[in-house]
Motif scaffolding. Sequence first.
Motif, PDB file in Angstrom:
ATOM      1  N   ILE A 184      -1.594   1.066  -0.886  1.00  0.00           N
ATOM      2  CA  ILE A 184      -2.265  -0.189  -0.480  1.00  0.00           C
ATOM      3  C   ILE A 184      -3.074  -0.743  -1.651  1.00  0.00           C
ATOM      4  CG2 ILE A 184      -4.013  -1.187   1.058  1.00  0.00           C
ATOM      5  CD1 ILE A 184      -1.380  -0.580   2.462  1.00  0.00           C
ATOM      6  N   MET A 185      -3.777   0.133  -2.358  1.00  0.00           N
ATOM      7  CA  MET A 185      -4.560  -0.337  -3.516  1.00  0.00           C
ATOM      8  C   MET A 185      -3.639  -1.034  -4.524  1.00  0.00           C
ATOM      9  SD  MET A 185      -7.745   0.172  -3.165  1.00  0.00           S
ATOM     10  CE  MET A 185      -8.328  -0.131  -4.825  1.00  0.00           C
TER      11      MET A 185
ATOM     12  N   LEU B 109      -8.853  -6.006  -3.903  1.00  0.00           N
ATOM     13  CA  LEU B 109      -9.299  -4.846  -3.127  1.00  0.00           C
ATOM     14  C   LEU B 109      -9.938  -3.830  -4.064  1.00  0.00           C
ATOM     15  CD1 LEU B 109      -8.983  -4.096  -0.111  1.00  0.00           C
ATOM     16  CD2 LEU B 109      -6.966  -2.750  -0.741  1.00  0.00           C
ATOM     17  N   ILE B 110     -11.114  -3.329  -3.678  1.00  0.00           N
ATOM     18  CA  ILE B 110     -11.773  -2.301  -4.506  1.00  0.00           C
ATOM     19  C   ILE B 110     -11.744  -0.930  -3.825  1.00  0.00           C
ATOM     20  CG2 ILE B 110     -13.260  -3.858  -5.841  1.00  0.00           C
ATOM     21  CD1 ILE B 110     -15.537  -3.158  -3.865  1.00  0.00           C
ATOM     22  N   GLY B 111     -11.219  -0.862  -2.609  1.00  0.00           N
ATOM     23  CA  GLY B 111     -11.139   0.450  -1.964  1.00  0.00           C
ATOM     24  C   GLY B 111     -10.318   0.380  -0.696  1.00  0.00           C
ATOM     25  N   CYS B 112      -9.667   1.495  -0.369  1.00  0.00           N
ATOM     26  CA  CYS B 112      -8.917   1.588   0.891  1.00  0.00           C
ATOM     27  C   CYS B 112      -9.048   3.017   1.398  1.00  0.00           C
ATOM     28  CB  CYS B 112      -7.456   1.214   0.657  1.00  0.00           C
ATOM     29  SG  CYS B 112      -6.465   1.404   2.169  1.00  0.00           S
TER      30      CYS B 112
ATOM     31  N   ASP C  13      -5.709  14.494   3.351  1.00  0.00           N
ATOM     32  CA  ASP C  13      -4.364  14.447   3.941  1.00  0.00           C
ATOM     33  C   ASP C  13      -3.445  13.738   2.947  1.00  0.00           C
ATOM     34  OD1 ASP C  13      -2.032  13.626   5.271  1.00  0.00           O
ATOM     35  OD2 ASP C  13      -3.059  13.589   7.213  1.00  0.00           O
ATOM     36  N   PRO C  14      -2.455  14.459   2.365  1.00  0.00           N
ATOM     37  CA  PRO C  14      -1.628  13.831   1.320  1.00  0.00           C
ATOM     38  C   PRO C  14      -0.868  12.590   1.801  1.00  0.00           C
ATOM     39  CG  PRO C  14      -0.795  16.030   1.913  1.00  0.00           C
ATOM     40  CD  PRO C  14      -2.096  15.850   2.631  1.00  0.00           C
ATOM     41  N   ARG C  15      -0.535  12.536   3.099  1.00  0.00           N
ATOM     42  CA  ARG C  15       0.185  11.347   3.604  1.00  0.00           C
ATOM     43  C   ARG C  15      -0.728  10.123   3.569  1.00  0.00           C
ATOM     44  NH1 ARG C  15       1.141  13.962   9.279  1.00  0.00           N
ATOM     45  NH2 ARG C  15      -1.056  14.266   8.811  1.00  0.00           N
ATOM     46  N   LEU C  16      -2.013  10.348   3.934  1.00  0.00           N
ATOM     47  CA  LEU C  16      -2.957   9.228   3.938  1.00  0.00           C
ATOM     48  C   LEU C  16      -3.407   8.884   2.521  1.00  0.00           C
ATOM     49  CD1 LEU C  16      -5.083  10.121   7.095  1.00  0.00           C
ATOM     50  CD2 LEU C  16      -3.146   8.555   6.892  1.00  0.00           C
ATOM     51  N   SER C  17      -3.505   9.914   1.681  1.00  0.00           N
ATOM     52  CA  SER C  17      -3.868   9.659   0.285  1.00  0.00           C
ATOM     53  C   SER C  17      -2.811   8.761  -0.372  1.00  0.00           C
ATOM     54  CB  SER C  17      -3.977  11.010  -0.433  1.00  0.00           C
ATOM     55  OG  SER C  17      -4.073  10.816  -1.800  1.00  0.00           O
ATOM     56  N   LYS C  18      -1.540   9.083  -0.091  1.00  0.00           N
ATOM     57  CA  LYS C  18      -0.439   8.261  -0.654  1.00  0.00           C
ATOM     58  C   LYS C  18      -0.522   6.832  -0.114  1.00  0.00           C
ATOM     59  CE  LYS C  18       4.648   8.423  -0.920  1.00  0.00           C
ATOM     60  NZ  LYS C  18       5.147   7.508   0.090  1.00  0.00           N
TER      61      LYS C  18
END
Length: 514
Positions: free
Chosen positions: A231-232, A251-254, A221-226
């Motif tokens: 956040i990263m 942070l190492i991942g979101c 989902d491009p909205r969530l990918s953005k």
Amino acid sequence: MQFFKDSMLELIIQTSTNLPPDVRAAMGEALRTEAPKTQAGQALAIIGQNIDMAYEDEGAICQDTGMPTFEIKTPVGANQIVMKRQIQEAIAEATRRGKLRPNSVDSITGKNSGDNLGPGTPVLHFEQWEEPDVEVRLILKGGGCENMNIQYSVPCTLEHLGRADRDLEGVKKCLLHAVWQAQGKGCAPGALGACIGSDRAAGYHIAKLQLFRSLDDVNPDPRLSKLEQEIMDEANKIGVGTMGFGGKVSLIGCKVAAANRLPASFFVSVAYDCWAFRRLGVLLDAESGAIKQWLYRDPKRPVERLVSGAGFQVSGREIRLETPLSEEKVRALKVGDVVLINGPIVTGRDAAHTYLMHHDSPCDLHGAVLYHCGPVMMKEGTPPNTRWRANAAGPTTSIREEPYEADVIKRFGIRAVMGKGGMGKKTLDALEKHGAVYLHAIGGAAQFYARCLPKVDGVYLLEELGVPEAMGVFEAKDFPAIVTMDAHGNSLHADVAASTGAELAKVGAGEGRR
Ligand code: SF4
């Protein structure tokens, strides 16, 4: 399914002892990012060394081997009852072999079951799918980071960030706040699994499921990918750093999912996982239960060492502490000092603190270092010549002892409290009043620290409290730690919370706060 139990045992052992490649890659990047001489850089050197040691010796990466949570997909006709029983047998066997710490505690009596089995333990979720094979994914998520999970009901007002509304900007504020509030208590650098929407219970489950995604995947989902990328980028500007010491990598991942919600509710649920991000998976032949393929791993790529040289190096600037400690020695320490402890130290955590509030100590605590640690312990030899050995011995989160520590310090003349994540104002005041310090060990570095505790002098309250809550007296040898709260009212944790709060406000303002 004659091989199913063996496959589960192998999955548990590998998950507990060998971090998956995507997490190794993220931690390798963290090591390259932080300057080696900073506190964050030194902590990362110990963590990297610990990860390598755990793999080489097949030892638990962290002594808190977490809540075993299995996500299992089975073809139509698979016998889930047999699979459940064999997973439980594999869990008990892994515990016997010291690959898992006995971690399942009766919530009414406080008694440890000793084999990681009991009501609700392990967590098993079965689902049918249309594939011919069985897929089993396992995550071992420890208590320190589990305690940092958080759920927001928006709209809400967040410290340093102001109002979070029911839109993606509001969600973003919640996720940034989640990283900030965890500070070092969840053994940063960590990773977020998050769910936008759903209800309270399912939202947390969906959030945890996001931790099964690879750290390097891209949300379809491009909205969530953005959102994940933002956040990263922004969370790593706040400056929490490794163990909350301050630094560039927090942070190492979101990984974020969205699920439909009721019109009246808008939850943002966050599962925070620590750097000891232990999850793996296998694809099994449905007939035999044999492993056909490991998930998250590339069979062509061998496991690479994280630390190329010797890892954490003694520089000569460290302060050597011989226990028991004098008040004079302790009052000379200041925040930022790196110490090397030699001599007896005493372990005691939640149940031991409760015990000490009402009883005399079973061992001498005068001038002692009280280490907040629940080690993985193994008994070696044959009776009557048995002896205990610490198999994994990193620190646990100290803030849980905040209600008791000031009284314990005063009553027993303790000169140093050691754990991770720091403690609060009441303890800070007691350190100043009675002449003691808080020492920060590196969270999760269980193999590294087990080697710094080569000898067990005594184990007390074993019958009453069980492993890992029993009090142990260990001989420490060059055990490194950092003074983060001193006897003069200074706290690195309070300083970092304030400076990162100011950075969080700046990041939040950059989003265009309303
Ligand atoms: S690394 Fe830290 S937060 Fe993670 S399981 Fe170990 S002690 Fe808990």
